[in-house]
Design a protein around this motif. Sequence first.
Motif, PDB file in Angstrom:
ATOM      1  N   UNK A  93       0.835  -1.118   0.020  1.00  0.00           N
ATOM      2  CA  UNK A  93      -0.072  -0.051   0.091  1.00  0.00           C
ATOM      3  C   UNK A  93       0.711   1.245   0.197  1.00  0.00           C
ATOM      4  N   UNK A  94       2.152   1.276   0.649  1.00  0.00           N
ATOM      5  CA  UNK A  94       2.789   2.419   0.485  1.00  0.00           C
ATOM      6  C   UNK A  94       3.362   2.822  -0.672  1.00  0.00           C
ATOM      7  N   UNK A  95       3.876   1.843  -1.492  1.00  0.00           N
ATOM      8  CA  UNK A  95       4.110   1.986  -2.754  1.00  0.00           C
ATOM      9  C   UNK A  95       2.879   2.432  -3.603  1.00  0.00           C
ATOM     10  N   UNK A  99       2.984   6.191  -5.591  1.00  0.00           N
ATOM     11  CA  UNK A  99       3.038   6.203  -6.866  1.00  0.00           C
ATOM     12  C   UNK A  99       1.831   7.237  -7.253  1.00  0.00           C
ATOM     13  N   UNK A 100       0.767   7.215  -6.227  1.00  0.00           N
ATOM     14  CA  UNK A 100      -0.582   8.035  -6.571  1.00  0.00           C
ATOM     15  C   UNK A 100      -0.144   9.663  -6.375  1.00  0.00           C
ATOM     16  N   UNK A 105       7.615   5.468 -10.721  1.00  0.00           N
ATOM     17  CA  UNK A 105       7.639   4.341 -10.148  1.00  0.00           C
ATOM     18  C   UNK A 105       9.178   4.173  -9.255  1.00  0.00           C
ATOM     19  N   UNK A 106      10.051   4.535  -9.680  1.00  0.00           N
ATOM     20  CA  UNK A 106      11.250   4.357  -9.091  1.00  0.00           C
ATOM     21  C   UNK A 106      11.350   5.172  -7.604  1.00  0.00           C
ATOM     22  N   UNK A 107      10.862   6.274  -7.547  1.00  0.00           N
ATOM     23  CA  UNK A 107      10.833   7.065  -6.175  1.00  0.00           C
ATOM     24  C   UNK A 107       9.710   6.487  -5.307  1.00  0.00           C
ATOM     25  N   UNK A 145      -6.866   2.483  -0.325  1.00  0.00           N
ATOM     26  CA  UNK A 145      -8.049   2.072  -0.764  1.00  0.00           C
ATOM     27  C   UNK A 145      -8.904   3.480  -0.791  1.00  0.00           C
ATOM     28  N   UNK A 146      -8.503   4.232   0.061  1.00  0.00           N
ATOM     29  CA  UNK A 146      -9.341   5.486   0.218  1.00  0.00           C
ATOM     30  C   UNK A 146      -9.138   6.532  -1.069  1.00  0.00           C
TER      31      UNK A 146
END
Length: 302
Positions: A93-95, A99-100, A105-107, A145-146
Amino acid sequence: MKATRPLLVASFIAYTVAWSFISLLRLFSLNAFVLDLGVNMQFAWYAFKNPAAFLHILAYKGIVYFVLPVFLLDSYPAILIFQSAFIGFAVFPLYGIAKYYLNDELSSLLIAASYLLYFPLAGVNWFDAHYQALFPTLFLLGYYFYISKKLVPSLIFFLLSSMIRYPYFVFPTLFAVMVLISQIKERNIRKVEFAATIIAFGALLTVIFYAVYSHGAYIQNFVGTVRLGVGTPLGLLNLKLITFVLFLFPLLLLPLLSKRWIIFYVPFFYVVATTTYWGYIYPNVFMLQYPAGIVPFLFLGT
């Protein structure tokens, strides 16, 4: 995408294997404690065998009903491996959250991987097994999910995080209040219902808690034995400053720049600032379970 996700999975597996090995080595070398591995095993069996105590357990550590299958295996190694895997699962979820917001993606991979290397989290794994260890992953799943606009699974994970241990419900409730405030203009009925459900559930847990524990003996379950110890809070100022520095500097002080999440640091840092109990200050706090109440918010702030 093809490169980062296998690395994310590999980092999760490596973390789970490494910490499972460390935890099992500690257990088999007779360095595990009745507090808290044995006590939490006993608590799970008590919940299983005493349905009449349902309200007491729901108000105190209701999450036990959802992890009973692991405890009913009657295996301390299984509990320790499950805990290591569950703590490490937070990288996913942290990834997704990173990403959101960053759209890179790398960061996102580096932030998620740094969670596994963040040493204040190590004590949560090191000091045997605790229900609090489940909180960071559950809360991060709820928030992921929020922001993904999947309110039903988000609600489920926030409610589960509310039941970790009284009064951990204050964190999802605080988030729900923030959601309600944001809906003054948007007026999204689904989000209003979502937030109201979390707040109502927190209120229900509080009512039940005060009803079944009316003597007040467990009123400090979150801060634990915060008032135990010797000396005065001011007398431990140097150790408290070191504690603050070691939580924040690995993240380059970035959590302090977050307007949304900084309020979530307040309960834990307030305890550190006012306590005379050795368990919340350097070096002991980094060998115990208490950082579970702040680590997810520090990373969300980052």
